[in-house]
Structure formats: C-alpha cells, structure tokens
Design a protein around this motif. Structure first.
Motif, PDB file in Angstrom:
ATOM      1  N   GLU A  50      34.061  45.671  30.288  1.00 40.56           N
ATOM      2  CA  GLU A  50      34.805  44.932  31.251  1.00 40.56           C
ATOM      3  C   GLU A  50      33.934  45.132  32.634  1.00 40.56           C
ATOM      4  O   GLU A  50      34.140  46.222  33.199  1.00 40.56           O
ATOM      5  N   THR A  51      33.894  44.240  34.349  1.00 36.40           N
ATOM      6  CA  THR A  51      32.469  45.357  35.049  1.00 36.40           C
ATOM      7  C   THR A  51      34.586  44.129  36.411  1.00 36.40           C
ATOM      8  O   THR A  51      33.705  44.395  37.244  1.00 36.40           O
ATOM      9  N   THR A  52      34.385  43.112  35.518  1.00 36.31           N
ATOM     10  CA  THR A  52      35.126  42.423  36.524  1.00 36.31           C
ATOM     11  C   THR A  52      36.413  41.988  36.158  1.00 36.31           C
ATOM     12  O   THR A  52      35.912  40.913  34.813  1.00 36.31           O
ATOM     13  N   ARG A  53      37.967  42.025  37.068  1.00 31.57           N
ATOM     14  CA  ARG A  53      39.033  41.303  36.352  1.00 31.57           C
ATOM     15  C   ARG A  53      39.498  40.442  36.923  1.00 31.57           C
ATOM     16  O   ARG A  53      39.034  40.526  37.295  1.00 31.57           O
ATOM     17  N   THR A  54      38.633  39.170  36.146  1.00 30.11           N
ATOM     18  CA  THR A  54      39.586  37.740  35.711  1.00 30.11           C
ATOM     19  C   THR A  54      41.033  37.204  35.458  1.00 30.11           C
ATOM     20  O   THR A  54      40.778  37.157  34.362  1.00 30.11           O
ATOM     21  N   TYR A  59      38.171  36.133  45.885  1.00 36.39           N
ATOM     22  CA  TYR A  59      39.223  36.604  44.347  1.00 36.39           C
ATOM     23  C   TYR A  59      39.329  35.650  43.059  1.00 36.39           C
ATOM     24  O   TYR A  59      39.111  34.716  42.841  1.00 36.39           O
TER      25      TYR A  59
END
Length: 237
Positions: A15-19, A116
């Motif tokens: 993962e590169t972005t926490r969603t 965000y």
C-alpha cells in the motif's frame, strides 16, 4: 512514521496510501453497536479513523464504566472492544494497529477535509442531535464535519440512528440525509437469525451497517428463504 498525534500510520504491504473508513460514535445509547462494527472492520482488514464525540464518552461511561480519554485512547479503546455486549471483560481479542484516533474537537484533523482519502463514514450509533447536525450541515465538531465532507465528496455515509420514538422533526432530518445520499440504518435487531444472546442482537445491527457499506463480515446468519431457520429446534437439530 508517527503523525502529529503520535499515532503510527500503518500501511499494509504494497500500500502507498492508507484509505480508512471513518467511524463516528455519537452520544446515543448503543455503544456495543459501535464496538461490534469496529471489531468487524478490523477483522475484515480495514483501516479505521475513529472519532468519539464528547457526548458519547458520557454514554460509554454510563453503559460500560469505561472513561475514554484522548491521551490514553489506545488503552481505553482496547478495554472497550474486548468486552462483550453483556459487559463481560476479555470476551474479544483485538488488534488496534489499523486504528487512528482523532479528537472530536480537532477541526484541523484529516477527516475534516475532502482531500483526505477515505472510503466513507459510518456513524454508529447516531443520536437525533447528531442526525440534525449532519442534516443541517452544522459541523459543530469533527464528527459532524467529517460527515458533511463525506456527503459533499459523494462517498458512502451510513447513519445508524438509535432513538425511539422518532418525532416529525427527526424524521424530516432523516429524509434529508437520504436525499443527500446517505443510507439510514435504524438500530433495529431482527430475530430470524436465531439470536440466543444479547451479542447476537448487537451483531445483527452491526452487520446490517456493514452490509450498507459493502464490507464483508460473518456477524449474523443470513436469510436463505427457508422458514424456521432461526427457531430453537433448528439450532438443536
């Protein structure tokens, strides 16, 4: 790296972005519903941003005896989530690595902005005051602001209203939320799933909230078109 609140932003491998899902807990009675939803989200491998309103902390203290403190939120949350709906401690084992906590008064928090990233927001339970605030766009605290952002960004918003009876004003607010794209899920347990314990009834409501959000779970027995599946005789056969 820890964020400005000292909370580590955990990412899964690759993962590169926490969603995350944003979980808002308002002051209505029903803190076991929130606990069941949060446990199931974590079990499903989801990240969660948690916002616990000031009013809900009073409800939590009244219903469980647990004080939820911003400075000790991890310890307090672990104690809360480990309890069953009947108040029995150490019923569940929880891993809080996927949880990020934001103070209810922090209007500069990540979920206060549409830029965000989030999958959507679940408000469990939702008080009538919370319903009114979100329907009217008041944004008086982070919970309401995050809900308004969720709506304006066209993301999933599930509102698990917990109140009875409902007056005309609240019903109109709920219709406004429905018109705005939210899904209203009354905290109304069903009995066809064969509940034998208070936790079963709580898990049914939590499961329906997660159904509305499209999150997989195994919290209750689904209807299969077969009469009598929830009867005592079918459970002992």
């Amino acid at each position: 790296m820890p964020d400005r609140l000292g909370v580590v932003n955990h990412l899964k491998p690759g993962e590169t972005t926490r969603t995350p899902w944003i979980l808002g807990v308002s002051g209505a009675s029903g803190t076991p519903y929130a606990a069941a939803v949060l446990r199931a989200l974590l079990q499903a491998g989801e990240s969660v941003d948690l916002v616990v309103s000031r009013a809900s902390r009073l409800t939590l203290l009244d219903e469980t005896g647990i004080s939820f403190r911003d400075a000790h939120w991890r310890d307090d949350l672990r104690e809360w989530l480990s309890r069953g709906a009947d108040g029995e401690p150490d019923t569940f084992t929880v891993d809080l690595d996927g949880v990020r906590h934001w103070a209810a008064g922090d209007l500069a928090a990540g979920p206060s902005s549409g830029s965000y990233p989030s999958k959507g927001m679940l408000i469990v339970p939702a008080s009538t005051a919370c319903v009114a605030g979100v329907a009217l766009g008041l944004s008086k605290d982070l919970l309401q602001r995050a809900a308004s952002v969720t709506l304006k960004e066209g993301r999933t918003l599930v509102v698990a209203v917990r109140e009875t009876p409902l007056n005309g004003q609240t019903l109109r607010h709920l219709v406004s939320l429905d018109d705005a794209g939210a899904t209203v899920v009354p905290a109304s347990p069903a009995f066809y799933a064969g509940a034998t314990h208070i936790q079963d009834l709580v898990d049914f409501v939590a499961g329906r909230v997660l159904d509305a959000a499209g999150v997989e779970h195994r919290l209750y027995r689904r209807w299969k078109g077969e009469l009598g599946g929830g009867s005592p005789s079918s459970r002992t056969a």
